[in-house]
Design an enzyme around this catalytic site. Structure first.
Site, PDB file in Angstrom:
ATOM      1  NE  ARG A  96      -3.147  -2.158   3.113  1.00 62.55           N
ATOM      2  CZ  ARG A  96      -4.435  -2.468   3.036  1.00 62.55           C
ATOM      3  NH1 ARG A  96      -5.293  -1.608   2.573  1.00 62.55           N
ATOM      4  NH2 ARG A  96      -4.847  -3.642   3.429  1.00 62.55           N
ATOM      5  N   GLY A 105      -7.458   6.882  -1.669  1.00 63.80           N
ATOM      6  CA  GLY A 105      -7.750   6.248  -2.941  1.00 63.80           C
ATOM      7  C   GLY A 105      -6.994   6.807  -4.143  1.00 63.80           C
ATOM      8  CG  MET A 107      -0.824   7.597  -4.949  1.00 57.15           C
ATOM      9  SD  MET A 107       0.617   8.055  -4.034  1.00 57.15           S
ATOM     10  CE  MET A 107      -0.033   8.223  -2.411  1.00 57.15           C
ATOM     11  CG  HIS A 468     -13.887   7.719  -3.705  1.00 55.45           C
ATOM     12  ND1 HIS A 468     -14.397   8.578  -4.641  1.00 55.45           N
ATOM     13  CD2 HIS A 468     -12.574   8.033  -3.577  1.00 55.45           C
ATOM     14  CE1 HIS A 468     -13.423   9.368  -5.070  1.00 55.45           C
ATOM     15  NE2 HIS A 468     -12.315   9.056  -4.443  1.00 55.45           N
ATOM     16  NE  ARG A 590     -11.988  49.334  -3.121  1.00 60.52           N
ATOM     17  CZ  ARG A 590     -11.853  48.094  -2.616  1.00 60.52           C
ATOM     18  NH1 ARG A 590     -12.823  47.560  -1.909  1.00 60.52           N
ATOM     19  NH2 ARG A 590     -10.748  47.410  -2.836  1.00 60.52           N
ATOM     20  CD  GLU A 773      -3.401  52.201  -3.381  1.00 59.51           C
ATOM     21  OE1 GLU A 773      -4.055  51.183  -3.619  1.00 59.51           O
ATOM     22  OE2 GLU A 773      -3.904  53.331  -3.329  1.00 59.51           O
ATOM     23  CB  SER A 792      -4.430  50.986   4.974  1.00 60.17           C
ATOM     24  OG  SER A 792      -5.164  49.842   4.618  1.00 60.17           O
ATOM     25  N   GLY A 794      -2.475  48.580   0.407  1.00 57.48           N
ATOM     26  CA  GLY A 794      -3.410  48.286  -0.684  1.00 57.48           C
ATOM     27  C   GLY A 794      -2.750  47.224  -1.548  1.00 57.48           C
ATOM     28  CB  THR A 795      -2.049  43.688  -0.892  1.00 48.09           C
ATOM     29  OG1 THR A 795      -3.342  43.456  -0.349  1.00 48.09           O
ATOM     30  CG2 THR A 795      -1.038  43.868   0.227  1.00 48.09           C
ATOM     31  CG  ASN A 796      -6.697  44.615  -4.090  1.00 43.05           C
ATOM     32  OD1 ASN A 796      -6.428  43.515  -3.631  1.00 43.05           O
ATOM     33  ND2 ASN A 796      -7.783  45.279  -3.765  1.00 43.05           N
ATOM     34  CG  ASP A 797      -3.847  49.750  -7.005  1.00 37.69           C
ATOM     35  OD1 ASP A 797      -3.777  49.512  -8.228  1.00 37.69           O
ATOM     36  OD2 ASP A 797      -4.800  50.346  -6.480  1.00 37.69           O
ATOM     37  CB  CYS A 859      -7.779  47.919   3.156  1.00 33.03           C
ATOM     38  SG  CYS A 859      -6.940  49.100   2.094  1.00 33.03           S
TER      39      CYS A 859
HETATM   40  C1  PEP Z   1      -5.786  48.024  -3.094  1.00 39.49           C
HETATM   41  O1  PEP Z   1      -5.221  48.499  -4.067  1.00 39.49           O
HETATM   42  O2  PEP Z   1      -5.378  47.025  -2.495  1.00 39.49           O
HETATM   43  C2  PEP Z   1      -7.029  48.623  -2.588  1.00 39.49           C
HETATM   44  C3  PEP Z   1      -7.589  48.197  -1.483  1.00 39.49           C
HETATM   45  O3  PEP Z   1      -7.610  49.579  -3.342  1.00 39.49           O
HETATM   46  P1  PEP Z   1      -8.456  49.321  -4.660  1.00 39.49           P
HETATM   47  O4  PEP Z   1      -8.700  47.847  -4.760  1.00 39.49           O
HETATM   48  O5  PEP Z   1      -9.708  50.082  -4.482  1.00 39.49           O
HETATM   49  O6  PEP Z   1      -7.563  49.852  -5.697  1.00 39.49           O
HETATM   50 MG    MG Z   2      -5.723  50.517  -4.691  1.00 38.88          MG
END
Ligand code: PEP
Ligand code: MG
Length: 920
Positions: A96, A105, A107, A468, A590, A773, A792, A794-797, A859
């Site tokens: 086994r 299940g 392998m 399963h 926002r 950001e 803060s 802004g990890t998206n940007d 954020c």
């Molecule tokens: C970001 O950039 O992480 C953010 C929170 O701002 P937005 O998404 O509105 O650009």
């Molecule tokens: Mg932003």
């Protein structure tokens, strides 16, 4: 010399449960059980390191390891008192897989290895049971033929080639059940299987047991890289480098007659978490019969009648294991002629409901601490508690209207509605085009994993609570009804009949995984118990047991986390929901989202279309009371909690219509020419709007916008304060890369605040800060912190600008990037710790150097992702902010981040090393 093979059996073991990385989960736990004196058949584990060697040696087992395996085989012969390949009394073994993390299940497994034309005679002589011996032989050739020699179904609607031979044989003999096959029939099947193998591969079936052994071990290592194992690893983040171990163990037989049997069980109910022994067994059956769903097994309680001694012994072992492991365990056992053997134990998979309930109950039972309970609940499991259930009134009506089709086992709780599909390939394809599907199978197999993942729910005709389908569905959090024997499914025609009704592919069906009911047509779902208590406030918490458990976990999480949890919300109702879920503030409001609300887009467009400052101010004056009202609503709901309000951020063209038809309508509405609007939209056009005229750049070029927004915030704060409600406004300036940008905006905001306080005759505290950001903001965080009272992230940007990957256009290549493991995870979902994360770390250090008390948060969307939350904890942020419905998940994730990264105390370290050294 390095050790690659570990022996267990006879009340001792060379390994133990702490050695999972080396021995795999199965091997480590077999060793542990053997070590604490439970009845485990002897055997040995070939370590996961050999898997790596196997691939490095071009898929061969190195000679040194072979020698070590041979030595351990001798030891096993001695322990069993039998000889491998001995025609008089043959040692038979199972082979086994067993990786570090359980991959049920995925392998390969081979049973009864060591049988051939000579040893089968020995087995007959020893057991005086030719039917049993040939049944073992038939199973062995079938498994070996499938797993090692590759005789498998080719197409999705095909049946297994060996099953086809069995069906043919039964047809010839005029019998229906496998159990009616005689010893001679089985012997004939062995011959037919071997002929089919020769026909397909051109080689004879290997008679030499050593050759069988090497083939089987190699193929288990080989199965680490099969398609379904790879798919499973992707789904559960299991690194390829871990490899699998191989366990070679003395066979014990559950198919030796009526006094033998086999079963699987959980030490508690894996669906609900109730403290009851929960499992199934079959008498006179072997190996995978219980989980494969070929015969529907009996509930474990019935074993009391069939074999009271074994039942009592199992009950005892159940308690020994729970105490020893302090967890709910999943066990496999076999009874051979009245003697009980343990074949496996591992921490049991469970639904989110069960995970939470068991963790909470075990704290009450003093088996584990609160901290341990928190470590055991994955934050995303809470999602399952927030998921919808069927609207009871609608469901009642459906049942009264005769739409109840059948009832199966309630294998995976929750409610799911979708369209019928009958195979996994279709389930995936339909889901891809946006359809909700219920994957309906006679039984599922590991090949179905992708389809099961794509489906809303899983319905099977065969198999029990531990089949399963049931196991995997619970693990994935899918709704599942299993073993619904009234269903007659025709894969070829893509239809099923149930109690006289025929349903075809694409028809709507609803399944209730909490009750097992299968209902024709669609049924509306309604919010879960937790939502009914917290959000709708329509259910008394005292009458909501699921909610109560949830609330306990949340209270413990709050006691152990150091991160604060805020929410991203733009409206009072969203803010209220978030507070109900435990949010301690707003991390991002926002303001531009508000401009799309009732009555606001008109003045906003007027402002954008204005030619002069005067005109712009007239439009802004219309927006002021509207924004003020929104802010006041939020301040009231938040009642003194901090509220971070961001000044306008997106490029202005986003507020204007782009279609000619809409532009003409707007022109008519505003009493201006269509050409003027067209010309303004054209003038606002940018090649890279995300890097263009947005963020603080707008407020610097049009300071009157920032002034209006700051005034709306502070007038709302003053009004709320006058009502006797405390306020905590924090004005946040977006997209700052240079300290002078922030200084410019900060001055405006502060002047406005002072003016409003004077005008209104009230004072309140407020902060001015910025988003970090863009990379320049992070790099010069020390300078920026001389002005900013908070950052803060802004990890998206920050992700899009650090990676140089547009967040709007990444879809095309980011998925393939993740598939190719260029990025382990989508960096817009999970923080790229090595890139973006390093900028964040730098900004934290530099910011704190200038302003030690600076408030730090996040954020971006990552604020709701457990792994990213852990990173935020590690770099010392003060809070994370996420969408309202993720707040409970963030609370738990923050607590786990604190607990899992707590510096080890002296006592816990000492306890660990004592344990590790126990058996060595
Ligand atoms: C970001 O950039 O992480 C953010 C929170 O701002 P937005 O998404 O509105 O650009
Ligand atoms: Mg932003």
């Amino acid at each position: 010399m390095k050790k690659y093979v570990y022996f267990f059996g006879g009340g001792a073991a060379e390994g133990d449960m702490t050695m999972k990385n080396l021995l795999g989960g199965k091997g480590a736990n077999l060793a542990e059980m053997a070590g604490i004196g439970l009845p485990v058949p002897p055997g040995f584990t070939v370590s996961t390191e050999v898997c790596d060697l196997y691939y490095k040696s071009r898929k061969t087992i190195p000679a040194g390891v072979k020698a070590e395996i041979e030595k351990n085989l001798k030891k096993l012969e001695k322990a069993a008192g039998q000889g491998f390949g001995d025609p008089k009394d043959p040692l038979l073994v199972s082979i086994r897989s067993g990786a570090r993390a359980s991959m049920p299940g995925m392998m390969d497994t081979i049973l009864n290895l060591g049988l051939n034309e000579k040893t089968v005679a020995g087995l007959i002589a020893k057991t005086s049971n030719p039917r049993f011996a040939y049944d073992c032989y038939r199973r062995f050739v079938q498994m070996y033929g499938d797993v090692v020699l590759g005789l498998k179904p080719v197409n999705k609607d095909d049946i297994d080639p060996f099953e086809a031979i069995i069906e043919q044989k039964k047809h010839e003999m005029g019998i229906e059940s496998d159990t009616d096959l005689s010893a001679d029939d089985l012997k004939d099947l062995v011959a037919r299987f071997k002929a089919a193998i020769k026909n397909k591969t051109g080689h004879d079936f290997p008679e030499d047991p050593m050759k069988q052994l090497w083939g089987a071990i190699g193929s288990v290592f080989g199965s680490w890289m099969n398609e379904r194992a790879i798919a499973y690893r992707k789904l559960y983040d299991i690194p390829e480098s871990w490899g699998t171990a191989v366990n070679v163990q003395l066979m014990v037989f559950g198919n030796m007659g009526r006094d033998s049997g086999t079963g699987v069980a959980f030490t508690r109910d894996a669906a609900t978490g109730a403290d009851t022994f929960y499992g199934e067994y079959l008498m006179n059956a072997q190996g995978e019969d219980v989980v494969a769903g070929i015969r529907t097994p009996l509930p474990i309680a019935d074993l009391k009648k069939d074999d009271p001694k074994a039942h009592a012994q199992l009950e005892k072992i159940r308690h020994i294991l729970e105490k020893h492991y302090a967890d709910m365990m999943d066990i496999e056992f076999t009874i051979q002629q009245g003697k009980l053997y343990m074949l496996q134990c591992r921490v049991g998979k469970r639904t989110a409901f069960a995970a939470i309930k068991i963790a909470v109950d075990m704290v009450d039972e003093k088996l584990i601490s609160e901290k341990e309970a928190l470590k055991r609940i994955e934050p995303d499991q809470l999602n399952q508690l927030l998921r919808p259930i069927f609207d009871p009134a609608e469901k009642d009506a459906a049942i009264k209207g005769g739409r109840l089709l059948a009832k199966g086992l309630n294998a995976g709780p929750g409610a799911a509605t979708g369209r019928l599909v009958f195979n996994s390939v279709d389930a995936e394809a339909w889901a891809k085009r946006g359809e909700k599907v219920i994957l309906t199978r006679i039984e599922t197999s590991p090949e179905d994993i992708k389809g099961m993942n794509a489906a809303e729910g899983i319905l099977t005709a065969r198999g029990g609570m531990t089949s399963h389908a049931a196991l995997v569905a619970r693990q994935m959090g899918r709704v599942c009804v299993a073993g619904c024997s009234e269903l007659a499914i025709d894969y070829g025609r893509h239809v099923m009949t149930v109690n006289g009704k025929t349903l075809k592919e694409g028809d709507w069906i609803s399944i209730d995984g909490t009750t097992g009911q299968v209902i024709e047509g669609k049924i509306q779902t309604k919010p879960s118990e937790v939502l009914q208590v917290l959000i709708e406030k329509s259910l008394d918490p005292k009458k909501a047991p699921v909610y109560q458990t949830f609330a306990k976990v949340m209270a413990w999480a709050d006691a152990h986390r150091t991160l604060r949890i805020r929410t991203n919300a733009d409206q009072p109702d969203q803010s209220a929901n978030a507070v109900a879920f435990g949010a301690e503030g707003i991390g991002l409001c926002r303001t531009e989202h508000m401009f799309f609300g009732e009555g606001k887009i008109g003045p906003m467009r007027e402002m954008i279309l204005a030619d002069t400052l005067e005109q712009r101010k007239i439009a802004l004056a219309k927006l002021l009371p509207l924004q003020r009202k929104d802010f006041a609503g939020i301040f009231e709901v938040m009642a003194g909690r901090p509220v971070t309000i961001r000044t306008i951020d997106p490029p202005l063209h986003e507020f204007l219509p782009h279609e000619e038809k809409d532009q003409r309508a707007l022109a008519a509405e505003m009493g201006i020419s269509y050409e003027k609007i067209k010309e303004r939209v054209a003038s606002l056009h940018e090649f890279n709007p995300m890097l263009g005229f947005r963020g603080c750049r707008l407020g610097i070029i049009y300071p009157e916008i920032t002034e209006m927004q700051a005034r709306a915030v502070f007038e709302a704060a003053a009004a709320t304060k006058k009502k006797g409600i405390d306020v905590g406004p924090e004005v946040m300036i977006p997209l700052v890369g240079h300290v002078k940008e922030l200084a410019h905006q900060e001055k405006l905001v502060r002047q406005t605040a002072e003016a409003v306080m004077k005008e209104q005759g009230v004072t309140f505290k407020y902060l001015v800060g910025t988003m970090i950001e863009i990379p320049r903001g992070a790099i010069t965080a020390d300078e920026i912190a001389s002005v900013a009272e908070f950052f803060s992230f802004g990890t998206n940007d920050l992700t899009q600008t650090t990676l140089g990957v547009s967040r709007d256009d990444a879809g095309r290549f980011l998925r393939p990037y993740v598939d190719k493991e260029i990025y382990a995870k989508d960096p817009f979902e999970v923080i790229d710790r090595d890139g973006v994360g390093q900028l964040m770390r730098m900004a934290v250090e530099r910011g704190r150097k200038t302003r030690p008390g600076i408030k730090l948060g996040i954020c971006g969307e990552h604020g709701g992702d457990p792994s990213s939350i852990e990173f935020c904890h590690l770099i010392g942020l003060n809070y994370v902010s996420c969408s309202p419905f993720r707040v409970p998940i963030a609370r738990l994730a923050a607590a786990r981040a604190a607990l899992l990264n707590a510096p080890e105390t002296k006592t816990s370290k000492a306890a660990k090393s004592k344990k590790a050294g126990r058996k060595r």
